[in-house]
Design a protein around this motif. Structure first.
Motif, mmCIF file in Angstrom:
data_model
loop_
_atom_site.group_PDB
_atom_site.id
_atom_site.type_symbol
_atom_site.label_atom_id
_atom_site.label_comp_id
_atom_site.label_asym_id
_atom_site.label_seq_id
_atom_site.Cartn_x
_atom_site.Cartn_y
_atom_site.Cartn_z
ATOM 1 N N THR A 174 0.853 -1.197 0.000
ATOM 2 C CA THR A 174 0.000 0.000 0.000
ATOM 3 C C THR A 174 0.882 1.237 0.000
ATOM 4 O OG1 THR A 174 -0.125 -0.053 2.419
ATOM 5 C CG2 THR A 174 -1.891 -1.142 1.192
ATOM 6 N N LYS A 175 0.373 2.281 -0.625
ATOM 7 C CA LYS A 175 1.126 3.533 -0.725
ATOM 8 C C LYS A 175 0.524 4.540 0.247
ATOM 9 C CE LYS A 175 0.760 5.949 -4.504
ATOM 10 N NZ LYS A 175 0.923 6.400 -5.917
ATOM 11 N N THR A 176 1.366 5.091 1.080
ATOM 12 C CA THR A 176 0.909 6.101 2.040
ATOM 13 C C THR A 176 1.786 7.331 1.933
ATOM 14 O OG1 THR A 176 2.342 5.278 3.821
ATOM 15 C CG2 THR A 176 0.130 4.319 3.657
ATOM 16 N N SER A 177 1.232 8.428 2.346
ATOM 17 C CA SER A 177 1.997 9.682 2.336
ATOM 18 C C SER A 177 2.043 10.250 3.744
ATOM 19 C CB SER A 177 1.367 10.691 1.373
ATOM 20 O OG SER A 177 0.053 11.002 1.777
ATOM 21 N N GLU A 178 3.176 10.771 4.112
ATOM 22 C CA GLU A 178 3.353 11.367 5.429
ATOM 23 C C GLU A 178 4.193 12.625 5.290
ATOM 24 O OE1 GLU A 178 5.127 8.629 8.089
ATOM 25 O OE2 GLU A 178 3.539 7.111 7.896
ATOM 26 N N HIS A 211 12.060 30.462 10.946
ATOM 27 C CA HIS A 211 12.029 31.593 11.879
ATOM 28 C C HIS A 211 11.616 31.081 13.268
ATOM 29 C CE1 HIS A 211 12.860 34.171 8.567
ATOM 30 N NE2 HIS A 211 11.743 33.828 7.923
ATOM 31 N N CYS A 212 10.699 31.793 13.930
ATOM 32 C CA CYS A 212 10.385 31.446 15.319
ATOM 33 C C CYS A 212 9.248 30.452 15.469
ATOM 34 C CB CYS A 212 10.029 32.713 16.107
ATOM 35 S SG CYS A 212 8.462 33.449 15.574
ATOM 36 N N CYS A 213 8.306 30.505 14.563
ATOM 37 C CA CYS A 213 7.075 29.806 14.908
ATOM 38 C C CYS A 213 6.379 29.179 13.704
ATOM 39 C CB CYS A 213 6.113 30.752 15.610
ATOM 40 S SG CYS A 213 5.923 32.332 14.741
ATOM 41 N N TYR A 214 7.142 28.805 12.706
ATOM 42 C CA TYR A 214 6.524 28.203 11.536
ATOM 43 C C TYR A 214 7.282 26.929 11.178
ATOM 44 C CZ TYR A 214 4.941 27.582 6.711
ATOM 45 O OH TYR A 214 4.428 27.076 5.549
ATOM 46 N N VAL A 215 6.530 25.848 10.944
ATOM 47 C CA VAL A 215 7.135 24.567 10.597
ATOM 48 C C VAL A 215 6.790 24.243 9.148
ATOM 49 C CG1 VAL A 215 7.248 22.105 11.120
ATOM 50 C CG2 VAL A 215 6.955 23.758 12.973
ATOM 51 N N LYS A 216 7.813 23.945 8.394
ATOM 52 C CA LYS A 216 7.624 23.609 6.993
ATOM 53 C C LYS A 216 8.035 22.165 6.764
ATOM 54 C CE LYS A 216 8.756 25.176 2.318
ATOM 55 N NZ LYS A 216 9.519 26.161 1.497
ATOM 56 N N CYS A 217 7.156 21.387 6.119
ATOM 57 C CA CYS A 217 7.431 19.963 5.892
ATOM 58 C C CYS A 217 7.294 19.637 4.409
ATOM 59 C CB CYS A 217 6.463 19.086 6.683
ATOM 60 S SG CYS A 217 6.535 19.293 8.475
ATOM 61 N N LYS A 218 7.951 18.571 4.034
ATOM 62 C CA LYS A 218 7.766 18.015 2.706
ATOM 63 C C LYS A 218 6.797 16.834 2.798
ATOM 64 C CE LYS A 218 12.311 19.264 0.894
ATOM 65 N NZ LYS A 218 13.555 18.746 0.264
ATOM 66 N N LYS A 219 6.298 16.408 1.678
ATOM 67 C CA LYS A 219 5.397 15.265 1.636
ATOM 68 C C LYS A 219 6.129 14.089 1.013
ATOM 69 C CE LYS A 219 0.717 13.981 0.186
ATOM 70 N NZ LYS A 219 -0.513 14.441 -0.526
ATOM 71 N N CYS A 220 6.243 13.021 1.804
ATOM 72 C CA CYS A 220 6.972 11.844 1.336
ATOM 73 C C CYS A 220 6.003 10.687 1.073
ATOM 74 C CB CYS A 220 8.005 11.395 2.370
ATOM 75 S SG CYS A 220 9.317 12.617 2.656
ATOM 76 N N ILE A 221 6.327 9.916 0.062
ATOM 77 C CA ILE A 221 5.525 8.750 -0.293
ATOM 78 C C ILE A 221 6.253 7.499 0.183
ATOM 79 C CG2 ILE A 221 4.423 7.472 -2.155
ATOM 80 C CD1 ILE A 221 3.280 10.245 -1.727
ATOM 81 N N PHE A 222 5.529 6.635 0.905
ATOM 82 C CA PHE A 222 6.114 5.389 1.397
ATOM 83 C C PHE A 222 5.302 4.214 0.869
ATOM 84 C CE2 PHE A 222 7.115 8.592 4.583
ATOM 85 C CZ PHE A 222 8.480 8.403 4.782
ATOM 86 N N HIS A 223 5.996 3.124 0.607
ATOM 87 C CA HIS A 223 5.346 1.888 0.222
ATOM 88 C C HIS A 223 5.445 0.920 1.403
ATOM 89 C CE1 HIS A 223 6.095 3.740 -3.717
ATOM 90 N NE2 HIS A 223 5.022 3.031 -4.128
ATOM 91 N N VAL A 224 4.305 0.470 1.891
ATOM 92 C CA VAL A 224 4.265 -0.387 3.076
ATOM 93 C C VAL A 224 3.809 -1.779 2.669
ATOM 94 C CG1 VAL A 224 3.283 -0.724 5.378
ATOM 95 C CG2 VAL A 224 3.765 1.588 4.536
ATOM 96 N N GLU A 225 4.612 -2.776 3.032
ATOM 97 C CA GLU A 225 4.270 -4.168 2.751
ATOM 98 C C GLU A 225 3.602 -4.792 3.983
ATOM 99 O OE1 GLU A 225 7.423 -6.576 1.385
ATOM 100 O OE2 GLU A 225 7.707 -5.490 -0.515
ATOM 101 N N ARG A 226 2.518 -5.478 3.760
ATOM 102 C CA ARG A 226 1.845 -6.211 4.831
ATOM 103 C C ARG A 226 1.538 -7.629 4.321
ATOM 104 N NH1 ARG A 226 -0.443 -1.022 5.989
ATOM 105 N NH2 ARG A 226 -0.013 -0.411 8.153
ATOM 106 N N SER A 227 1.800 -8.587 5.204
ATOM 107 C CA SER A 227 1.589 -9.984 4.835
ATOM 108 C C SER A 227 0.427 -10.562 5.649
ATOM 109 C CB SER A 227 2.852 -10.808 5.099
ATOM 110 O OG SER A 227 3.936 -10.340 4.316
ATOM 111 N N TYR A 228 -0.362 -11.425 4.998
ATOM 112 C CA TYR A 228 -1.530 -12.008 5.641
ATOM 113 C C TYR A 228 -1.564 -13.510 5.339
ATOM 114 C CZ TYR A 228 -2.960 -7.126 5.872
ATOM 115 O OH TYR A 228 -2.981 -5.763 6.103
ATOM 116 N N CYS A 229 -1.961 -14.259 6.346
ATOM 117 C CA CYS A 229 -2.034 -15.715 6.185
ATOM 118 C C CYS A 229 -3.129 -16.093 5.193
ATOM 119 C CB CYS A 229 -2.327 -16.384 7.528
ATOM 120 S SG CYS A 229 -1.006 -16.240 8.752
ATOM 121 N N ASN A 230 -2.830 -17.099 4.383
ATOM 122 C CA ASN A 230 -3.837 -17.631 3.450
ATOM 123 C C ASN A 230 -4.881 -18.426 4.219
ATOM 124 O OD1 ASN A 230 -2.462 -16.514 1.270
ATOM 125 N ND2 ASN A 230 -1.241 -18.372 0.963
#
Length: 397
Positions: free
Chosen positions: A366-370, A378-397
């Motif tokens: 699944t693709k998620t963004s964070e 400066h004093c009171c402002y936060v600037k962030c970038k947007k990153c894309i992550f690929h998350v693998e999850r496994s499930y029993c058959n």
């Protein structure tokens, strides 16, 4: 007069050993437990919350305890699920109360664990409620002390002069917690009246069926006065449940920790108050898990039951510190279908190899963004970038 087969059916339902933990369904009753009228009033409500008659009576008699019984049930469920979250049996079936499945009705070691943990949770909740002053009729437990070393002995009167300082340690009241747990968790086979060997489990209408009970074979059931005694095999199952409850309570008692608070000049700790506090239930659950892993399987024929006329408690052969069970558990492989598993660590309990029982597993991406790479501007402002992550999850058959 009721036919014998009906009596046997009724008794089988009423005397089932699983009644010992059906009260974990207490949250099914949407009640504030402020007045005795908030307790189950009908047979339907009683069944909904899994109460036996002595528990209904206790509810009406000491209504103040009931919020803590509900909290104990919630805490039991949460601690059980957390403790076994990586195992094939992950305690998810505990949420089915009062309609449990075979893992909690057939005398398995999983059932033994839940009995012990639920009995421990009642002790834990009530003992701490006493110490917090939440129950008027029970106060601090024993063990609070004031410790003063020789150097500070002359300071103590000065500290207390003018009532400027009033320090008092308050231990969790484990004695009252134990008493409440014994009356509540053991009610299905002991009831409130000590004159009964297994009294309190059967409703008053059983008195009307006593005559029919006489027709049942002696090996199945006996009648003493107006009290119906269950057959030997059933009594032995209750004996096992009793031991597991006692093991849970003992685990709480042995979890007490000494806590201290320093007083005096600059908190020098020349003077300190100490008291006994219980460990979190999550820690107690971990202790009980160790006993679960070392639980002893017993055969009913090896359990000794004393003559009903004796008042000595029934004593099982296994050591009283061991969890005991009757039947081996299944491998619980059927419960892991579609369970998320760990595909990166084959040695983990929740590895796909272990959880999936060699059925294999599927992996989804699944693709998620964070937000990432954040920095202050400066004093009171936060600037962030947007990153894309690929998350693998496994499930029993």
């Amino acid at each position: 007069m009721a036919p014998t087969w009906i009596l046997i059916t009724v008794l089988t339902v009423l005397l089932s050993p699983v009644f010992g933990i059906k009260w974990l369904a207490i949250s099914n009753l949407k009640s504030t437990f402020e007045e005795p009228t908030d307790c189950p009033k009908t047979a339907q409500e009683q069944t909904l919350v899994g109460f036996v008659q002595p528990q209904v009576e206790l509810c009406k008699r000491i209504i103040d305890l009931m919020p803590f019984m509900r909290a104990a049930a919630d805490e039991t469920i949460a601690a059980c699920e957390d403790t076994f979250k990586q195992h094939r049996w992950n305690c998810s079936s505990i949420k089915l109360a009062p309609n449990f499945e075979a893992d909690l009705t057939k005398g398995t070691k999983e059932q033994a664990f839940v009995y012990a943990l639920s009995a421990a949770a009642v002790v834990h909740q009530v003992a701490r409620a006493c110490a917090k002053g939440m129950l008027e009729y029970c106060k601090c437990g024993a063990g609070a002390t004031l410790i003063v070393d020789e150097e500070a002995a002359n300071e103590l009167p000065k500290m207390n002069s003018g009532n400027q300082f009033h320090w008092q340690g308050c231990s969790d009241n484990i004695e009252y917690g134990m008493s409440a747990s014994q009356e509540w968790a053991d009610a299905p086979w002991k009831g409130r009246r000590s004159s009964r060997q297994v009294g309190g489990i059967v409703d008053d209408f059983i008195n009307d069926l006593a005559e029919s009970a006489n027709e049942v074979k002696e090996k199945e059931k006996t009648v003493v006065g107006n009290d119906v005694e269950i057959n030997t095999a059933e009594r032995k199952r209750m004996l096992i449940n009793q031991q597991n409850n006692d093991v849970g309570r003992e685990a709480v008692a042995s979890s007490q920790l000494r806590k201290c608070k320093c007083h005096g000049v600059s908190s020098s700790c020349h003077v300190k108050t100490c008291w006994n506090a219980l460990s979190p239930l999550s820690d107690i659950a971990k202790r009980l898990k160790t006993r679960y892993l070392n639980a002893q399987q017993v055969h009913p024929s090896k359990l000794h039951i004393l003559d009903p006329s004796q008042k000595t408690p029934l004593i099982p052969t296994p050591p009283p510190t061991d969890l005991v069970f009757l039947k081996p558990s299944s491998d619980y492989c059927d419960r892991t279908v579609h369970r998320e598993c760990n595909s990166t660590n084959p040695a983990a309990l929740n590895s796909c190899t272990n959880l999936c029982c060699d059925r294999g597993h599927s992996t989804t991406v699944t693709k998620t963004s964070e937000q990432c790479h954040c920095k202050y501007v400066h004093c009171c402002y936060v600037k962030c970038k947007k990153c894309i992550f690929h998350v693998e999850r496994s499930y029993c058959n």
